[in-house]
Design a protein around this motif. Structure first.
Motif, PDB file in Angstrom:
ATOM      1  N   ILE A 106       4.620  -1.550  10.969  1.00 49.08           N
ATOM      2  CA  ILE A 106       5.036  -0.315  11.637  1.00 49.08           C
ATOM      3  C   ILE A 106       3.842   0.366  12.299  1.00 49.08           C
ATOM      4  O   ILE A 106       3.936   0.883  13.420  1.00 49.08           O
ATOM      5  CB  ILE A 106       5.707   0.639  10.623  1.00 49.08           C
ATOM      6  CG1 ILE A 106       7.144   0.182  10.358  1.00 49.08           C
ATOM      7  CG2 ILE A 106       5.711   2.073  11.122  1.00 49.08           C
ATOM      8  CD1 ILE A 106       7.889   1.072   9.389  1.00 49.08           C
ATOM      9  N   SER A 107       2.715   0.382  11.597  1.00 47.64           N
ATOM     10  CA  SER A 107       1.536   1.060  12.141  1.00 47.64           C
ATOM     11  C   SER A 107       1.014   0.397  13.407  1.00 47.64           C
ATOM     12  O   SER A 107       0.259   1.011  14.172  1.00 47.64           O
ATOM     13  CB  SER A 107       0.427   1.102  11.087  1.00 47.64           C
ATOM     14  OG  SER A 107      -0.013  -0.211  10.776  1.00 47.64           O
ATOM     15  N   SER A 108       1.404  -0.860  13.636  1.00 42.01           N
ATOM     16  CA  SER A 108       0.941  -1.557  14.838  1.00 42.01           C
ATOM     17  C   SER A 108       1.795  -1.254  16.063  1.00 42.01           C
ATOM     18  O   SER A 108       1.452  -1.686  17.174  1.00 42.01           O
ATOM     19  CB  SER A 108       0.938  -3.076  14.595  1.00 42.01           C
ATOM     20  OG  SER A 108       2.268  -3.558  14.396  1.00 42.01           O
ATOM     21  N   LEU A 109       2.894  -0.522  15.875  1.00 46.12           N
ATOM     22  CA  LEU A 109       3.766  -0.184  17.004  1.00 46.12           C
ATOM     23  C   LEU A 109       3.099   0.870  17.901  1.00 46.12           C
ATOM     24  O   LEU A 109       2.290   1.675  17.426  1.00 46.12           O
ATOM     25  CB  LEU A 109       5.107   0.342  16.497  1.00 46.12           C
ATOM     26  CG  LEU A 109       5.968  -0.632  15.690  1.00 46.12           C
ATOM     27  CD1 LEU A 109       7.221   0.071  15.175  1.00 46.12           C
ATOM     28  CD2 LEU A 109       6.340  -1.850  16.526  1.00 46.12           C
ATOM     29  N   PRO A 110       3.447   0.885  19.188  1.00 43.92           N
ATOM     30  CA  PRO A 110       2.866   1.911  20.085  1.00 43.92           C
ATOM     31  C   PRO A 110       3.186   3.328  19.625  1.00 43.92           C
ATOM     32  O   PRO A 110       2.336   4.217  19.703  1.00 43.92           O
ATOM     33  CB  PRO A 110       3.516   1.596  21.438  1.00 43.92           C
ATOM     34  CG  PRO A 110       3.917   0.158  21.343  1.00 43.92           C
ATOM     35  CD  PRO A 110       4.283  -0.082  19.910  1.00 43.92           C
ATOM     36  N   GLU A 111       4.410   3.562  19.151  1.00 43.23           N
ATOM     37  CA  GLU A 111       4.812   4.863  18.617  1.00 43.23           C
ATOM     38  C   GLU A 111       5.426   4.654  17.241  1.00 43.23           C
ATOM     39  O   GLU A 111       6.658   4.587  17.083  1.00 43.23           O
ATOM     40  CB  GLU A 111       5.809   5.542  19.559  1.00 43.23           C
ATOM     41  CG  GLU A 111       5.239   5.853  20.926  1.00 43.23           C
ATOM     42  CD  GLU A 111       6.256   6.550  21.823  1.00 43.23           C
ATOM     43  OE1 GLU A 111       7.388   6.802  21.327  1.00 43.23           O
ATOM     44  OE2 GLU A 111       5.942   6.839  22.984  1.00 43.23           O
ATOM     45  N   PRO A 112       4.607   4.533  16.218  1.00 40.65           N
ATOM     46  CA  PRO A 112       5.130   4.242  14.875  1.00 40.65           C
ATOM     47  C   PRO A 112       5.942   5.418  14.326  1.00 40.65           C
ATOM     48  O   PRO A 112       5.572   6.582  14.540  1.00 40.65           O
ATOM     49  CB  PRO A 112       3.870   4.007  14.046  1.00 40.65           C
ATOM     50  CG  PRO A 112       2.785   4.729  14.780  1.00 40.65           C
ATOM     51  CD  PRO A 112       3.144   4.640  16.226  1.00 40.65           C
ATOM     52  N   PRO A 113       7.049   5.155  13.631  1.00 44.25           N
ATOM     53  CA  PRO A 113       7.825   6.239  13.019  1.00 44.25           C
ATOM     54  C   PRO A 113       7.016   6.925  11.931  1.00 44.25           C
ATOM     55  O   PRO A 113       6.276   6.289  11.189  1.00 44.25           O
ATOM     56  CB  PRO A 113       9.062   5.530  12.459  1.00 44.25           C
ATOM     57  CG  PRO A 113       8.662   4.098  12.333  1.00 44.25           C
ATOM     58  CD  PRO A 113       7.666   3.842  13.412  1.00 44.25           C
TER      59      PRO A 113
END
Length: 500
Positions: free
Chosen positions: A88-95
């Motif tokens: 998740i932390s690797s996403l451009p906009e992590p929840p």
């Protein structure tokens, strides 16, 4: 309720269930069914603090002995949550929290996992099982998480007969060497107790060192600068050195030797690793007969079978070399000194498999010196030392139940067939010739069949029509019903002499 029918005493009024989550809400403690505690710090997860707190709350709700009874379960879920939050932390906009996980985010996570393998399938299902308990996960997101996944095909194959015989021989060799070593030193200790050695002699010093070892778990030692354990010089000289081969290994099993004993129990009784790990000391029955052969009662516990079906007992008799009971006798002899030492340090050590840990510091206690049961890592270590690849306990149990015993072992018949027999490649290969032989037998039988019915172009007047033929004498067939008519099935008409 006690065994005598008395009501069990209630805890004191001030008693409270131990807290699962610490005051900061980020450290969760899991107390397993044996009372042991393991802590998980959710602040170490690579995600936002609201997500950390939500996951800690969801995780703590499962950390009860009646839900997660083993640390293996909680530790596995913890590692999966670490993988999930790292992704998740690797996403451009992590929840930032659980309610920020959208259908697109979840589907992306699911697609990134290889669900055709057991590890990928477990990752998706375990993480979904945690998140679905959050009341904020509803609607399309909940449906996406609850979407069913096809179970991956099991690629695990039972051992060939020759390979499994080699594994069993290697385990027998490892444990036999340990058993002979411990028995030899126990005989030396008994001779020392009987005062057969001259005081101050080498044999006398070895006997005194063994007495200290079986009482404290250590040979006579003294503190040394740097705080490692050093053996008293005169005893080290008598024993042959300070290494473990000359000191505590004289009476205690090592980790690989305990794993070898576990492999023998698996090969003999078809038990899985979790049952072997928790196996308690078998007790000999009070009446073992007049032949001198002891009969042991094995108390087996398998928690996955559910309440009311977790406990099972088996009776095995020591009938001499090669018998199942002889393995139990030797296991008791090999682990007795360690159990005696552990009992002197902490009461209530009733596990069958016990081994001595390698310790270099001065702290002495049952938790630092001794370990109980067999772990997956111990089995892997022993297998690697023997040049064996793969999960020796998983494949070994499959081999015992599918190939050797050919019957369920602590499983229902449905589980035995669907989980062990049908997916096993070796069983399917062996079944091919059996199925082919049965089909050939059916073909030959069909070719030898004789059609009794007569074939005609036109029906005969007066005959009675059936589903397959016409009957010229329905009242006098080979099968007469109570009302005087024909009681045969219509399929039997083709073999009836009255059919046309």
């Amino acid at each position: 309720m006690s065994r005598r029918g008395r009501t069990a005493s209630l805890p004191e009024a001030v008693h409270r269930r131990p807290e699962v989550v610490t005051s900061d809400g980020l450290v969760v403690e899991h107390r397993d069914r044996n009372g042991r505690v393991m802590s998980f710090d959710f602040s170490a997860l690579p995600t936002a603090e609201p997500m950390q707190r939500s996951l800690a709350t969801l995780f703590s709700a499962r950390c009860h002995p009646n839900i997660w009874g083993s640390h293996d379960t909680s530790e596995q879920v913890w590692l999966l949550l670490k993988q999930f939050t790292a992704w998740i932390s690797s996403l451009p906009e992590p929840p930032q929290d659980v309610d920020g996980i959208t259908v697109a985010v979840w589907n992306s996570w699911r697609i990134s996992r290889d669900t055709t393998t057991v590890s990928g399938y477990t990752q998706v299902r375990r993480v979904a099982g945690i998140l679905l308990h959050d009341p904020r996960v509803v609607g399309p997101v909940a449906e996406a998480m609850a979407r069913r996944l096809p179970k991956p095909r099991v690629k695990e194959k039972s051992y060939a007969t020759g390979d499994f015989d080699q594994i069993r021989a290697a385990a027998r060799r490892t444990f036999r060497n340990a058993h002979l070593r411990i028995q030899e030193n126990m005989k030396h200790l008994e001779r020392w107790k009987a005062r057969e050695f001259e005081r101050g002699s080498r044999d006398w010093l070895i006997g005194e060192a063994l007495e200290c070892l079986v009482r404290t778990g250590q040979v006579p030692c003294y503190p040394h600068p740097g705080n490692p354990v050093r053996v008293v010089h005169e005893y080290a000289q008598a024993l042959g050195g300070e290494k473990s081969d000359f000191t505590w290994k004289r009476l205690f099993l090592t980790r690989p030797e305990a794993a070898a004993l576990g492999v023998l129990l698996m090969a003999e009784f078809g038990l899985n690793l979790s049952v072997i790990d928790r196996l308690t000391v078998p007790r000999a029955t009070p009446d073992s007969g007049l032949d001198g052969h002891p009969t042991y009662r094995l108390e087996l516990v398998k928690f996955r079978r559910g309440p009311g079906r977790q406990h099972e007992t088996r009776n095995v008799t020591d009938l001499g070399a090669g018998s199942s009971g002889r393995l139990i006798t030797r296991a008791l002899e090999a682990t007795h000194p360690a159990r005696t030492a552990a009992e002197s340090l902490a009461q209530g050590t009733d596990r069958l498999i016990i081994w001595r840990a390698i310790m270099t510091n001065r702290s002495i206690g049952v938790d630092t010196l001794f370990r109980f049961g067999v772990t997956v890592g111990a089995g892997t270590q022993w297998a690697a030392e023997q040049g064996i690849k793969g999960s020796v306990f998983r494949r070994g149990r499959r081999t015992v139940n599918v190939v050797e015993r050919r019957e369920p072992g602590q499983n229902s018949q449905d589980t035995h067939d669907s989980i062990y027999v049908l997916p096993d490649q070796r069983a399917r290969e062996a079944a091919a010739s059996v199925v082919a032989a049965a089909a050939e037998s059916a073909r030959r039988q069909a070719e030898q069949a004789v059609l009794v019915a007569e074939l005609r172009d036109e029906p005969t007047p007066g005959d009675v029509a059936t589903a397959t033929a016409d009957c010229r004498d329905i009242g006098n067939g080979p099968v007469i019903a109570a009302d005087g008519g024909c009681g045969a099935s219509f399929l039997a008409c083709l073999g009836c002499p009255n059919s046309l």
